[in-house]
Design an enzyme around this catalytic site. Structure first.
Site, mmCIF file in Angstrom:
data_model
loop_
_atom_site.group_PDB
_atom_site.id
_atom_site.type_symbol
_atom_site.label_atom_id
_atom_site.label_comp_id
_atom_site.label_asym_id
_atom_site.label_seq_id
_atom_site.Cartn_x
_atom_site.Cartn_y
_atom_site.Cartn_z
ATOM 1 N N ALA A 1 0.863 -1.177 0.000
ATOM 2 C CA ALA A 1 0.000 0.000 0.000
ATOM 3 C C ALA A 1 0.903 1.232 0.000
ATOM 4 C CB ALA A 1 -0.868 -0.023 1.248
ATOM 5 N N GLY B 1 0.552 -5.069 1.100
ATOM 6 C CA GLY B 1 -0.529 -5.219 0.130
ATOM 7 C C GLY B 1 -0.069 -5.857 -1.178
ATOM 8 N N GLU C 1 -0.159 -9.441 -0.638
ATOM 9 C CA GLU C 1 -1.571 -9.850 -0.587
ATOM 10 C C GLU C 1 -2.176 -9.995 -1.983
ATOM 11 O OE1 GLU C 1 -2.471 -6.755 2.425
ATOM 12 O OE2 GLU C 1 -3.356 -8.394 3.564
ATOM 13 N N GLU D 1 3.272 -5.011 8.051
ATOM 14 C CA GLU D 1 2.275 -4.064 8.578
ATOM 15 C C GLU D 1 2.487 -3.740 10.049
ATOM 16 O OE1 GLU D 1 1.601 -6.661 6.661
ATOM 17 O OE2 GLU D 1 0.297 -6.041 5.021
HETATM 18 N N1 DAK Z 1 4.551 3.313 -0.355
HETATM 19 C C1 DAK Z 1 4.966 4.508 -0.896
HETATM 20 N N2 DAK Z 1 6.161 4.697 -1.449
HETATM 21 C C2 DAK Z 1 7.019 3.667 -1.481
HETATM 22 C C3 DAK Z 1 6.673 2.390 -0.940
HETATM 23 C C4 DAK Z 1 5.373 2.247 -0.372
HETATM 24 N N3 DAK Z 1 4.903 1.074 0.101
HETATM 25 N N4 DAK Z 1 7.728 1.566 -1.105
HETATM 26 C C5 DAK Z 1 8.679 2.280 -1.719
HETATM 27 N N5 DAK Z 1 8.266 3.536 -1.942
HETATM 28 C C6 DAK Z 1 8.997 4.631 -2.597
HETATM 29 C C7 DAK Z 1 10.074 5.190 -1.669
HETATM 30 O O1 DAK Z 1 9.514 6.108 -0.774
HETATM 31 C C8 DAK Z 1 10.994 5.819 -2.662
HETATM 32 O O2 DAK Z 1 10.459 7.030 -3.084
HETATM 33 P P1 DAK Z 1 11.394 8.376 -3.216
HETATM 34 O O3 DAK Z 1 12.004 8.565 -1.873
HETATM 35 O O4 DAK Z 1 12.398 7.991 -4.276
HETATM 36 O O5 DAK Z 1 10.434 9.450 -3.628
HETATM 37 C C9 DAK Z 1 10.946 4.865 -3.858
HETATM 38 O O6 DAK Z 1 9.734 4.122 -3.696
HETATM 39 C C10 DAK Z 1 12.116 3.889 -3.890
HETATM 40 O O7 DAK Z 1 12.174 3.253 -2.631
HETATM 41 P P2 DAK Z 1 13.521 3.172 -1.783
HETATM 42 O O8 DAK Z 1 14.422 4.312 -2.062
HETATM 43 O O9 DAK Z 1 13.125 2.937 -0.368
HETATM 44 O O10 DAK Z 1 14.179 1.859 -2.395
HETATM 45 P P3 DAK Z 1 15.154 0.819 -1.657
HETATM 46 O O11 DAK Z 1 15.657 -0.085 -2.707
HETATM 47 O O12 DAK Z 1 16.142 1.522 -0.791
HETATM 48 O O13 DAK Z 1 14.189 -0.016 -0.677
HETATM 49 C C11 DAK Z 1 12.191 -1.222 -0.109
HETATM 50 C C12 DAK Z 1 13.172 -0.818 -1.225
HETATM 51 C C13 DAK Z 1 11.022 -1.966 -0.764
HETATM 52 C C14 DAK Z 1 12.888 -2.194 0.874
HETATM 53 C C15 DAK Z 1 11.720 0.037 0.667
HETATM 54 O O14 DAK Z 1 11.247 0.987 -0.293
HETATM 55 C C16 DAK Z 1 10.600 -0.244 1.611
HETATM 56 O O15 DAK Z 1 10.809 -0.793 2.709
HETATM 57 N N6 DAK Z 1 9.382 0.146 1.215
HETATM 58 C C17 DAK Z 1 8.219 -0.075 2.055
HETATM 59 C C18 DAK Z 1 7.685 -1.433 1.789
HETATM 60 C C19 DAK Z 1 6.607 -1.812 2.754
HETATM 61 O O16 DAK Z 1 6.812 -1.792 3.967
HETATM 62 N N7 DAK Z 1 5.471 -2.136 2.209
HETATM 63 C C20 DAK Z 1 4.298 -2.540 3.006
HETATM 64 C C21 DAK Z 1 3.484 -1.319 3.276
HETATM 65 S S1 DAK Z 1 2.196 -1.665 4.423
HETATM 66 C C22 DAK Z 1 -5.180 -2.459 5.236
HETATM 67 C C23 DAK Z 1 -5.056 -2.476 3.896
HETATM 68 C C24 DAK Z 1 -3.814 -2.568 3.317
HETATM 69 C C25 DAK Z 1 -2.701 -2.620 4.098
HETATM 70 C C26 DAK Z 1 -2.838 -2.618 5.460
HETATM 71 C C27 DAK Z 1 -4.075 -2.544 6.041
HETATM 72 N N8 DAK Z 1 -6.448 -2.374 5.852
HETATM 73 C C28 DAK Z 1 -7.576 -2.405 5.037
HETATM 74 C C29 DAK Z 1 -6.583 -2.408 7.253
HETATM 75 C C30 DAK Z 1 -1.419 -2.669 3.484
HETATM 76 C C31 DAK Z 1 -0.324 -2.312 4.144
HETATM 77 C C32 DAK Z 1 0.960 -2.263 3.458
HETATM 78 O O17 DAK Z 1 1.109 -2.593 2.297
#
Ligand code: DAK
Length: 257
Positions: A63, A108, A111, A131
């Site tokens: 997400a 997400g 998922e 999450e």
């Molecule tokens: N959201 C927004 N931007 C993201 C992103 C994300 N999930 N993942 C990466 N980006 C963006 C980064 O902010 C960065 O943007 P700029 O700074 O360049 O503007 C760009 O993508 C490149 O990322 P990195 O510079 O961080 O790249 P790295 O290679 O250093 O790292 C990484 C890659 C995938 C390890 C890192 O980006 C990372 O940890 N990203 C977050 C991944 C994550 O934690 N995803 C899960 C999110 S939680 C619900 C419904 C849905 C959900 C929950 C509840 N309900 C209905 C209750 C879902 C939750 C989730 O998905």
């Protein structure tokens, strides 16, 4: 356009195209995704759908975290329902769905891969449910689909710790069906999709419906549904053609009816 849809014969290839944010799912992108999924599920010419992410780094990095941080509870509810609808469409649409996981599949993103029928991974694929690191929990089905796809203990470990899992472990746990080098991922997905799309679409749709029940409901009812679907197939031209073709030692020519 943040979603690209192209067709190759009876294969639909849907690419989440927001590589600058590692294909993270914003609300706008999810709206587009939902509308494409509805269109594909209505398109009788589609025999298989492949879902993948643009670029070489991510399938879907989850997400959109920045956007989620700004949401009110009501907006969060709408966002939850939107993602759930997309995941449900992937799981229940008539045509089989293959996730070609070409990098990060987190939160997400994992998922959406779990909602697909089959997961193929490149060697750089990484799964995870992080999450809890954000003080939330999975909301698009991982609490159910991860346990059903792997095991309850493994699912709880990933969901409680946020630990990331690389492709080889995903394969060992049944989370992925095959792992290949990145350049071979789409050819592998196309090869499998073409095999699936060459079968009778009616038999595939019913087989999907019956198999989806394997992890839900009670076994006695599910066997009954299997028998019902099996017998309905005997009213189709495809079943007559498929069975006749075997005895006539030729390839069947399925018409989808
Ligand atoms: N959201 C927004 N931007 C993201 C992103 C994300 N999930 N993942 C990466 N980006 C963006 C980064 O902010 C960065 O943007 P700029 O700074 O360049 O503007 C760009 O993508 C490149 O990322 P990195 O510079 O961080 O790249 P790295 O290679 O250093 O790292 C990484 C890659 C995938 C390890 C890192 O980006 C990372 O940890 N990203 C977050 C991944 C994550 O934690 N995803 C899960 C999110 S939680 C619900 C419904 C849905 C959900 C929950 C509840 N309900 C209905 C209750 C879902 C939750 C989730 O998905």
């Amino acid at each position: 356009m943040s979603i690209e849809l192209r067709h190759e014969d009876r294969i639909a290839i849907l690419t989440i195209n927001r590589p600058e944010a590692l294909n993270a799912l914003s609300s706008a992108l999810l709206e587009e995704f939902r509308s494409e999924l509805h269109a594909i599920s209505r398109d009788e010419n589609v025999g298989c759908l492949i879902l993948t992410g643009a670029g070489e780094k991510a399938f879907i990095a989850g997400a959109d975290i920045a956007e989620m941080a700004t949401k009110t509870p009501l907006e969060a509810r709408a966002y939850a329902e939107l993602g759930q609808e997309c995941a449900n469409l992937l799981e229940t649409m008539r045509a089989p769905t293959i996730a070609a996981v070409n990098g990060y599949a987190l939160g997400g993103g994992s998922e959406m891969a779990l909602a697909c029928d089959i997961r193929l991974c490149s060697e750089n694929a990484v799964f995870g449910q992080p999450e809890v690191d954000f003080g939330i929990m999975p909301g698009w089905g991982a609490s159910q689909r991860l346990a059903r796809t792997t095991s309850i203990g493994f699912a709880k470990e990933l969901i409680f710790t946020g630990r990331r899992v690389k492709a080889d472990e995903a394969l060992a746990r049944g989370l992925a069906q095959h792992v290949v080098p990145l350049p071979e991922l789409m050819p592998k997905a196309m090869e499998m999709a073409n095999v699936i799309a060459s079968k009778s679409p009616v038999s595939i749709a019913y087989a999907k419906e019956a198999t989806n029940r394997a992890l839900a409901g009670d076994l006695a009812t599910n066997y009954m549904v299997e028998a019902d679907l099996f017998s309905i197939l005997f009213s189709t031209e495809d079943a007559k053609e498929g069975l006749r073709a075997f005895t006539e030692k030729r390839k069947p020519d399925f018409k989808g009816r």
